[in-house]
Design an enzyme around this catalytic site. Sequence first.
Site, PDB file in Angstrom:
ATOM      1  N   GLY A   8       0.773  -1.236   0.000  1.00 15.62           N
ATOM      2  CA  GLY A   8       0.000   0.000   0.000  1.00 15.62           C
ATOM      3  C   GLY A   8       0.802   1.282   0.000  1.00 15.62           C
ATOM      4  O   GLY A   8       0.304   2.308   0.466  1.00 15.62           O
ATOM      5  N   SER A   9       2.023   1.278  -0.557  1.00 11.28           N
ATOM      6  CA  SER A   9       2.811   2.511  -0.527  1.00 11.28           C
ATOM      7  C   SER A   9       2.154   3.614  -1.365  1.00 11.28           C
ATOM      8  O   SER A   9       2.139   4.779  -0.956  1.00 11.28           O
ATOM      9  CB  SER A   9       4.249   2.261  -0.986  1.00 11.28           C
ATOM     10  N   LEU A  48      -4.209  -6.473  -8.111  1.00 13.57           N
ATOM     11  CA  LEU A  48      -3.754  -7.495  -9.052  1.00 13.57           C
ATOM     12  C   LEU A  48      -4.879  -8.262  -9.733  1.00 13.57           C
ATOM     13  O   LEU A  48      -4.603  -9.066 -10.633  1.00 13.57           O
ATOM     14  CB  LEU A  48      -2.807  -8.473  -8.338  1.00 13.57           C
ATOM     15  N   ASN A  62      -5.858   3.467 -13.171  1.00 13.67           N
ATOM     16  CA  ASN A  62      -4.828   2.540 -12.719  1.00 13.67           C
ATOM     17  C   ASN A  62      -3.455   3.130 -13.008  1.00 13.67           C
ATOM     18  O   ASN A  62      -3.295   3.941 -13.912  1.00 13.67           O
ATOM     19  CB  ASN A  62      -4.981   1.202 -13.460  1.00 13.67           C
ATOM     20  N   HIS A  94       0.466   1.803 -13.916  1.00 13.77           N
ATOM     21  CA  HIS A  94       1.232   0.636 -14.354  1.00 13.77           C
ATOM     22  C   HIS A  94       2.709   0.997 -14.362  1.00 13.77           C
ATOM     23  O   HIS A  94       3.081   2.079 -14.841  1.00 13.77           O
ATOM     24  CB  HIS A  94       0.777   0.215 -15.759  1.00 13.77           C
ATOM     25  N   ASP A  97      -4.575  -3.315 -18.804  1.00 16.40           N
ATOM     26  CA  ASP A  97      -3.611  -2.262 -19.163  1.00 16.40           C
ATOM     27  C   ASP A  97      -3.888  -1.649 -20.532  1.00 16.40           C
ATOM     28  O   ASP A  97      -2.975  -1.358 -21.293  1.00 16.40           O
ATOM     29  CB  ASP A  97      -2.180  -2.836 -19.138  1.00 16.40           C
TER      30      ASP A  97
END
Length: 202
Positions: A13-14, A98, A115, A117, A158
Amino acid sequence: MRVNIAIFASGAGSNARKIIEYFSNPPQNLPDTANSIKNNIKVSLVACNKPGAGVLDIAAEHNIPTILLDKEQFFRGNAYVDELKEAGINIIVLAGFLWKVPSALVNAYPGKIINIHPALLPKYGGKGMYGNFVHAAVIAAGDTESGITIHVVDELYDHGQHIFQATCPVLPGDTPESLAARIHGLEHANYPKVIEAFINGE
């Protein structure tokens, strides 16, 4: 109008921490109008698919409600759309999540799921391309540059419209871990600001 963000995450969770802190601590040197816009954006929910993941501890530190996602309900049930709507969620932010987002969730939040990536899409995307798998592939290909891509989520891995990219060098002797550290720096510096700009239509 208040904008409520749900963060979906699977791990430590950074990125989630940086986003939560960014919207919890408005800077003091902005004009009142800019501060008021930022004050109306709040991380209101954290959803996670892994019991014991670090992101759940971060949510607890900040008194943010959490949902532990059940695979059956997520993929073959209502994808938690009812729970998200009940919580007033307007935007979904994936931060190291994920699982592939199911159609039910994409359709409920069209153009409202984003998102990050850890590569320069369209290269090094798709199923199985996450974390150090991405960085190892970049190094193996001999690329001299990598970076991050922030994009809208659609029903393919993606694939959605790109919102933002930033680059960093791949250095001689890099390992997946050393490249990951550089990529994390880009993520932490840019993701919260890009989320804010996206919400504000910039």
